[in-house]
Design a protein around this motif. Structure first.
Motif, PDB file in Angstrom:
ATOM      1  N   VAL A  45       0.826  -1.149   0.021  1.00 49.72           N
ATOM      2  CA  VAL A  45      -0.057   0.268  -0.189  1.00 49.72           C
ATOM      3  C   VAL A  45       0.954   1.262  -0.011  1.00 49.72           C
ATOM      4  O   VAL A  45       1.996   1.253   0.549  1.00 49.72           O
ATOM      5  N   ASN A  46       0.218   2.094  -0.639  1.00 46.41           N
ATOM      6  CA  ASN A  46       1.216   3.500  -0.271  1.00 46.41           C
ATOM      7  C   ASN A  46       0.017   4.650   0.089  1.00 46.41           C
ATOM      8  O   ASN A  46      -1.260   4.588  -0.107  1.00 46.41           O
ATOM      9  N   PHE A  47       0.332   5.451   0.709  1.00 48.10           N
ATOM     10  CA  PHE A  47      -0.408   6.573   1.618  1.00 48.10           C
ATOM     11  C   PHE A  47      -0.013   7.909   1.172  1.00 48.10           C
ATOM     12  O   PHE A  47       1.387   8.172   1.359  1.00 48.10           O
ATOM     13  N   TYR A  48      -0.840   8.790   1.215  1.00 45.41           N
ATOM     14  CA  TYR A  48      -0.252  10.205   0.947  1.00 45.41           C
ATOM     15  C   TYR A  48      -1.489  11.362   1.430  1.00 45.41           C
ATOM     16  O   TYR A  48      -2.614  10.866   1.303  1.00 45.41           O
ATOM     17  N   ASN A  49      -0.968  12.325   2.039  1.00 44.46           N
ATOM     18  CA  ASN A  49      -2.200  13.135   2.459  1.00 44.46           C
ATOM     19  C   ASN A  49      -3.297  12.642   3.206  1.00 44.46           C
ATOM     20  O   ASN A  49      -4.584  12.882   2.901  1.00 44.46           O
ATOM     21  N   GLY A  50      -3.073  11.565   4.044  1.00 46.33           N
ATOM     22  CA  GLY A  50      -4.185  11.154   5.143  1.00 46.33           C
ATOM     23  C   GLY A  50      -4.980  10.020   4.455  1.00 46.33           C
ATOM     24  O   GLY A  50      -5.877   9.705   5.028  1.00 46.33           O
TER      25      GLY A  50
END
Lengths: 116, 117
Positions: A47-52
């Motif tokens: 998974v990747n995650f950005y800005n919440g």
């Protein structure tokens, strides 16, 4: 160079329990990732995650998995409930983000999870 | 779908040049190929990357790549290898779709390299 920290380094839990893996990414990085590596195999993207928000996730990212980074603290991977096949080393990574020169992902040392 | 294949599973050298091969599949026009070395402790160390739009082979210290875009193949060359270069080397693909956000890497199976003094 910049360091990604992961806590704990090892975790042993019983099947069905919940586990939270913690990652302290590089301070000015914007994108965060989790990868899973089974012994002797390649690292696989979860998974990747950005800005919440979750930006993308692979088919390995089961419904029992969740990620969050509350208030800029640790970036966490929670597995609830755990299964035997979740035993692996989980690597956290972070990157500045966009484009080519910012795409380098810095990896933590990994958390070895053993589910009994 | 993206895929990365590393042909050699192991390699060895006694102080000299080491070449590691990697091939990949991608449908994206823009992408990066990155090389990492995994130490025996498990730590992943970034070595070098090659953008798809750059025809020039990249160099970084004693690492360089030979990029053959038309064959979707790239080799990592370690010149004057030392025992401390031992480890498992991973080739990874990072696709850069039009919205250009950073995506997860697709890794190969790795090539274990042992450099003897």
């Amino acid at each position: 160079g910049p360091k990604v920290l992961q806590i704990p380094s090892h975790q042993i839990i019983d099947m069905g329990q919940m586990v939270t893996l913690n990652c302290d990414p590089v301070s000015n990085h914007l994108y965060f990732y989790w990868y899973k590596q089974i012994l002797g195999q390649q690292m696989e993207f979860l998974v990747n995650f950005y800005n919440g928000k979750v930006m993308e996730k692979s088919k390995l990212f089961k419904d029992q998995f969740s990620v969050e980074r509350p208030d800029g603290s640790y970036f966490t991977l929670k597995i609830q409930p755990t299964a035997l096949e979740d035993s692996a080393v989980y690597f956290c990574a972070s990157s500045l983000g966009l484009g080519d020169i910012y795409a380098e992902q810095f990896f933590g040392p990994g958390t070895r999870l053993t589910v009994l | 779908a993206q895929r990365v294949t590393q042909v050699q599973s192991t390699g060895s050298s006694q102080w000299g040049e080491v070449t590691l091969d990697c091939s990949y599949e991608t449908s994206e026009y823009s992408y990066l190929i990155l090389w990492y070395r995994q130490l025996f402790s498990g730590e992943m160390v970034f070595l070098i990357y090659q953008p798809s739009f750059d025809t020039q082979n990249q160099r970084s210290g004693h690492y360089s790549v030979v990029f053959q875009k038309s064959f979707k193949s790239i080799s990592l060359v370690i010149s004057a290898s030392q025992p401390e270069d031992s480890g498992t080397y991973f080739c990874a693909l990072s696709e850069l779709p039009r919205n250009n956000y950073a995506q997860g890497l697709t890794f190969g199976l790795g090539t274990r390299v042992s450099v003897f003094p």
